[in-house]
Design a protein around this motif. Structure first.
Motif, PDB file in Angstrom:
ATOM      1  N   ALA A  12      77.376 107.225  64.083  1.00  0.00           N
ATOM      2  CA  ALA A  12      76.674 108.157  64.968  1.00  0.00           C
ATOM      3  C   ALA A  12      77.179 109.583  64.759  1.00  0.00           C
ATOM      4  O   ALA A  12      76.386 110.540  64.740  1.00  0.00           O
ATOM      5  N   CYS A  13      78.494 109.736  64.612  1.00  0.00           N
ATOM      6  CA  CYS A  13      79.056 111.068  64.325  1.00  0.00           C
ATOM      7  C   CYS A  13      78.531 111.615  63.000  1.00  0.00           C
ATOM      8  O   CYS A  13      78.144 112.785  62.902  1.00  0.00           O
TER       9      CYS A  13
ATOM     10  N   ARG B 233      72.416 118.294  62.294  1.00  0.00           N
ATOM     11  CA  ARG B 233      73.250 119.275  61.604  1.00  0.00           C
ATOM     12  C   ARG B 233      73.721 120.403  62.514  1.00  0.00           C
ATOM     13  O   ARG B 233      74.755 121.028  62.244  1.00  0.00           O
ATOM     14  N   ASP B 234      72.970 120.674  63.574  1.00  0.00           N
ATOM     15  CA  ASP B 234      73.357 121.773  64.456  1.00  0.00           C
ATOM     16  C   ASP B 234      74.441 121.375  65.459  1.00  0.00           C
ATOM     17  O   ASP B 234      74.884 122.206  66.243  1.00  0.00           O
ATOM     18  N   PHE B 235      74.877 120.112  65.443  1.00  0.00           N
ATOM     19  CA  PHE B 235      75.927 119.657  66.351  1.00  0.00           C
ATOM     20  C   PHE B 235      77.294 120.053  65.800  1.00  0.00           C
ATOM     21  O   PHE B 235      77.601 119.816  64.628  1.00  0.00           O
ATOM     22  N   GLY B 236      78.135 120.630  66.670  1.00  0.00           N
ATOM     23  CA  GLY B 236      79.508 120.941  66.305  1.00  0.00           C
ATOM     24  C   GLY B 236      80.391 119.705  66.411  1.00  0.00           C
ATOM     25  O   GLY B 236      79.927 118.604  66.732  1.00  0.00           O
ATOM     26  N   ARG B 237      81.683 119.905  66.172  1.00  0.00           N
ATOM     27  CA  ARG B 237      82.613 118.771  66.179  1.00  0.00           C
ATOM     28  C   ARG B 237      82.673 118.094  67.545  1.00  0.00           C
ATOM     29  O   ARG B 237      82.692 116.869  67.646  1.00  0.00           O
ATOM     30  N   ALA B 238      82.726 118.895  68.610  1.00  0.00           N
ATOM     31  CA  ALA B 238      82.817 118.319  69.958  1.00  0.00           C
ATOM     32  C   ALA B 238      81.569 117.509  70.289  1.00  0.00           C
ATOM     33  O   ALA B 238      81.653 116.416  70.858  1.00  0.00           O
ATOM     34  N   ASP B 239      80.399 118.043  69.920  1.00  0.00           N
ATOM     35  CA  ASP B 239      79.152 117.334  70.190  1.00  0.00           C
ATOM     36  C   ASP B 239      79.070 116.039  69.393  1.00  0.00           C
ATOM     37  O   ASP B 239      78.613 115.009  69.903  1.00  0.00           O
ATOM     38  N   ARG B 240      79.502 116.096  68.144  1.00  0.00           N
ATOM     39  CA  ARG B 240      79.475 114.882  67.320  1.00  0.00           C
ATOM     40  C   ARG B 240      80.413 113.813  67.885  1.00  0.00           C
ATOM     41  O   ARG B 240      80.069 112.636  67.946  1.00  0.00           O
TER      42      ARG B 240
ATOM     43  N   LEU C 213      84.889 116.295  76.643  1.00  0.00           N
ATOM     44  CA  LEU C 213      84.725 117.041  75.394  1.00  0.00           C
ATOM     45  C   LEU C 213      83.595 118.041  75.506  1.00  0.00           C
ATOM     46  O   LEU C 213      83.703 119.183  75.052  1.00  0.00           O
ATOM     47  N   ARG C 214      82.498 117.617  76.134  1.00  0.00           N
ATOM     48  CA  ARG C 214      81.374 118.530  76.338  1.00  0.00           C
ATOM     49  C   ARG C 214      81.769 119.660  77.288  1.00  0.00           C
ATOM     50  O   ARG C 214      81.360 120.804  77.106  1.00  0.00           O
ATOM     51  N   ALA C 215      82.562 119.322  78.325  1.00  0.00           N
ATOM     52  CA  ALA C 215      82.947 120.327  79.312  1.00  0.00           C
ATOM     53  C   ALA C 215      83.843 121.396  78.693  1.00  0.00           C
ATOM     54  O   ALA C 215      83.785 122.569  79.074  1.00  0.00           O
ATOM     55  N   ARG C 216      84.696 121.005  77.752  1.00  0.00           N
ATOM     56  CA  ARG C 216      85.578 121.987  77.104  1.00  0.00           C
ATOM     57  C   ARG C 216      84.780 123.035  76.349  1.00  0.00           C
ATOM     58  O   ARG C 216      85.241 124.144  76.129  1.00  0.00           O
TER      59      ARG C 216
END
Length: 414
Positions: free
Chosen positions: A318-319, A324-331, A384-387
């Motif tokens: 899934a990660c 492609r527009d997802f950053g590390r935290a989103d992934r 992670l999303r909150a950060r």
């Protein structure tokens, strides 16, 4: 016939569970299903010994499982998960499936059906558990919520199809042919559902909404019964029929009675989450083999092992296949939420133990890992999303400032 005391105990546990959620909600958010299963274990034969399974209770629990999968199918909005997002979610699951089957075969010592049970369980996603948290944070209608809905939808539909295809006891080619036939009939039903309905349908649905007639609710139950019966005729698992019924119901209600579809669903959810679904989870706790888990060090070690495998088999693809527009935290958050599993793990292991494909010890370890995934992974993902400044992880915080969604609301799943 069932002993009346058993049903009373089960329903008492079902009533107590949301009270416990409310009591603990100010400090930590614990999913309702955890309390339902936990109370089932408590009153079951391995602890207090007050409640025991029997034929009537098992039948009601099977209906609860069908209703749970039906509601999961209804949740999926295919208009929001098509295109590149759908292709990526399919790609991630199609990579996870052979990984899961390979791991399952290794754990099962090469036993095919045991490997299928373990492998498909590792590829599942608890969409019905994840969606309420996304609603509460106001993200369900946003970019991340839509992507997670797609990955979760495939994580629920894919394992159901795999179970129907691989655990039917037939040769793969024969099972595939029957599955294709079932799919063709379901496609015709979808085509029928998309056709404009006569005006009388909507008028009758609205006119009987608050009367003893309840036409729309009865029609939904008929659709569910028909799809369950169709799956049974084709020798497929009834979970597939329940899931297809949920998808069909959404299409029919939104096309034929858009003004009353929400109220109709609320009535169906009242039957499901008010009686059948909690009964299924409490019975799952009653049947949980706690004794085998606690008295077998190997089984106890399998719990964190299975949790790690869920992350590797389901979360890592899934990660990697995230947009492609997802950053590390989103992934990372997407991978954690995709790895969150419980309802289908319970369903698949129930099938496996009923057919004597896996031991009760393996089933208990898988369910134990799934319980921990529901407790831990969504909380870590939302932090992670909150950060990144996207959501407020506090219980009941609601949508973040600037988010116009109106979908943040309480859900029966929490």
């Amino acid at each position: 016939m069932t002993h009346p005391g058993t049903l009373v105990l089960i329903m008492a546990a079902a009533v107590l569970a949301p009270l416990l959620v409310y009591a603990t909600g100010r400090r930590v958010r614990i999913p309702l299903v955890i309390f339902e299963i936990g109370l089932g274990v408590l009153i079951g034969p391995d602890v207090l010994g007050w409640a025991h399974e029997d034929e009537v209770i098992d039948t009601l629990a099977d209906l609860g499982l069908s209703m749970l999968i039906f509601l999961a199918g209804y949740e999926i909005d295919f208009a929001a998960v098509r295109g590149d997002t759908l292709r990526r979610s399919l790609g991630a699951w199609l990579v996870a499936l052979p990984l899961g089957l390979g791991v399952g075969l290794l754990i099962g010592g090469g036993a095919f059906y045991e490997g299928v049970v373990i492998g498909t369980a590792l590829t599942s996603t608890a969409l019905g558990t994840v969606l309420p948290m996304l609603r509460d944070s106001g993200e369900l209608g946003g970019r991340f919520g839509q992507v997670m809905s797609a990955f979760g939808a495939v994580g629920e539909f894919g394992p159901v199809v795999a179970v129907a295809l691989l655990l039917s006891g037939r040769r793969p080619a024969e099972s595939a042919a029957l599955l294709i036939a079932f799919g063709a009939i379901t496609a015709l039903a979808v085509f029928w559902a998309l056709r404009p309905r006569r005006p009388w349908f909507g008028r009758l649905a609205e006119g009987t909404l608050h009367s003893s007639g309840q036409f729309a609710v009865r029609f939904v139950m008929l659709l569910l019964a028909c799809m369950l019966g169709l799956a049974e005729v084709f020798g497929l698992d009834v979970l597939l029929g329940a899931f297809a019924a949920g998808v069909l119901t959404r299409l029919v209600l939104h096309r034929a009675a858009p003004g009353t579809s929400g109220v109709v669903l609320g009535k169906v959810e009242a039957m499901g989450f008010g009686f059948l679904v909690p009964l299924f989870y409490v019975v799952t706790g009653i049947e949980f083999d706690l004794h085998a888990l606690l008295h077998d060090p190997g089984a106890l070690l399998l719990v964190p092992g299975f949790l790690l495998l869920c992350l590797l088999v389901r979360g890592v693809p899934a990660c990697l296949w995230a947009p492609r527009d997802f950053g590390r935290a989103d992934r990372a958050a997407l991978g954690l939420l995709a790895s969150t599993c419980l309802p289908l793990v319970v369903a698949i292991t129930t099938i496996g133990t009923d057919q004597k494909l896996i031991t009760s010890t393996e089933a208990a370890s898988l369910v134990g890992a799934a319980v921990i995934s529901v407790l831990l992974l969504p909380l870590v993902a939302m932090r992670l999303r909150a950060r990144g400044g996207r959501v407020d992880p506090r219980p009941g915080a609601g949508p973040p400032a600037g988010n116009g969604t109106s979908e943040a609301k309480d859900s029966e799943a929490w």
